[in-house]
Design a protein around this motif. Structure first.
Motif, mmCIF file in Angstrom:
data_model
loop_
_atom_site.group_PDB
_atom_site.id
_atom_site.type_symbol
_atom_site.label_atom_id
_atom_site.label_comp_id
_atom_site.label_asym_id
_atom_site.label_seq_id
_atom_site.Cartn_x
_atom_site.Cartn_y
_atom_site.Cartn_z
ATOM 1 N N LYS A 221 1.453 2.093 -3.981
ATOM 2 C CA LYS A 221 0.325 2.982 -4.264
ATOM 3 C C LYS A 221 0.697 4.450 -4.116
ATOM 4 O O LYS A 221 0.301 5.285 -4.942
ATOM 5 N N GLU B 30 -7.941 -3.943 -1.347
ATOM 6 C CA GLU B 30 -9.250 -4.203 -0.755
ATOM 7 C C GLU B 30 -9.440 -5.689 -0.534
ATOM 8 O O GLU B 30 -9.866 -6.126 0.545
ATOM 9 N N GLU C 50 -4.017 2.571 -10.713
ATOM 10 C CA GLU C 50 -4.536 2.959 -9.398
ATOM 11 C C GLU C 50 -5.696 2.055 -8.992
ATOM 12 O O GLU C 50 -5.773 1.586 -7.852
ATOM 13 N N LYS C 51 -6.632 1.829 -9.929
ATOM 14 C CA LYS C 51 -7.802 0.998 -9.629
ATOM 15 C C LYS C 51 -7.386 -0.427 -9.315
ATOM 16 O O LYS C 51 -7.927 -1.061 -8.404
ATOM 17 N N THR D 231 -5.859 -0.530 -5.842
ATOM 18 C CA THR D 231 -6.910 -0.349 -4.838
ATOM 19 C C THR D 231 -7.716 -1.629 -4.669
ATOM 20 O O THR D 231 -8.022 -2.050 -3.544
ATOM 21 N N ALA E 166 0.829 -1.206 0.000
ATOM 22 C CA ALA E 166 0.000 0.000 0.000
ATOM 23 C C ALA E 166 0.860 1.250 0.000
ATOM 24 O O ALA E 166 0.599 2.214 -0.728
#
Length: 244
Positions: free
Chosen positions: A24, A72, A64-65, A68, A20
């Motif tokens: 990210k 998640e 990015e998606k 993410t 993360a």
């Protein structure tokens, strides 16, 4: 002796946290800088250079998606992310998701249909995670549905749960894929020509499991898919919600 198991889970948690932060964070920073250039914050950009910047911006958004969604899934799998239960207006939540996806359906001339009862009792669920499930399944139905077809969302109250069904008129799922469709990174036959890493349905199942519900599919090649899933009307006990 559970020490090796606990050590392994601790290492997995550290890996997720490192992923993360170390992956990210710089991607988000780079995307922010690119978008400032695209918006002309540092002055006019020549057309040829703008075309490259817009391509980079689009690929960064996709990355990015992906990050993410992976985080998640990992946080749900490790129970780092737990549902924050609220009382939801089910039909209003459904309408909001369908309104969000309406432009995607219109681009393929797909009709979004609904079959709702007059009333649904308040549902105790995490609103963000509930929308994530619904959006993923309806978006998949649109993606795999042929042009000028239909996608239908059905809601039924079957105390002590609410049952949802998402119907599409796509190619269906091959029998060999059915036992694997909720596995992370699995790519079925109908997804070979689409981009992604098979995170969507795996995450959806983790979310539903964390709420004490279940998900299953009715399909056959050539006759579309119906994804069914349930959410209990009452939030599950903590031990049930944390059960893998």
């Amino acid at each position: 002796d559970l020490t090796p198991v606990k050590r392994q889970e601790t290492e997995r948690r550290h890996l997720v946290n490192m992923f993360a932060h170390d992956l990210k964070t710089p991607v988000v920073a780079i995307a922010g800088l690119i978008r400032r250039l695209v918006r002309g914050k540092l002055g006019p950009v020549p057309a040829r250079q703008m075309a490259y910047l817009q391509t980079v911006d689009g690929e960064l958004e996709r990355l990015e998606k992906l990050i993410t969604r992976f985080l998640e899934f990992a946080r749900l799998d490790l129970r780092i992310l737990t549902p924050q239960f609220e009382v939801l207006n089910v039909l209003e939540e459904c309408r909001q998701v369908l309104n969000l996806l309406q432009p995607l359906a219109e681009a393929k001339e797909i009709a979004l249909e609904t079959d709702f009862p007059p009333e649904v009792p308040g549902l105790r669920a995490d609103p963000l995670l509930f929308r994530r499930v619904l959006q993923n399944l309806v978006e998949n139905a649109i993606k795999f549905g042929p042009r000028r077809s239909q996608v239908r969302l059905e809601v039924r109250v079957e105390d002590p749960a609410v049952r949802f069904a998402v119907y599409d008129q796509g190619p269906g799922i091959a029998p060999d894929d059915l036992t694997h469709i909720f596995e992370i990174f699995y790519r079925g036959q109908r997804e070979k020509d689409t981009r992604g890493f098979g995170l969507g349905l795996a995450t959806v199942k983790r979310i539903i499991d964390a709420h004490g519900g279940r998900i299953w599919v009715d399909t056959a090649p050539g006759r579309g898919c119906t994804f069914y899933f349930t959410f209990p009307l009452e939030a599950p006990a903590p031990e049930a919600a944390s059960r893998p």
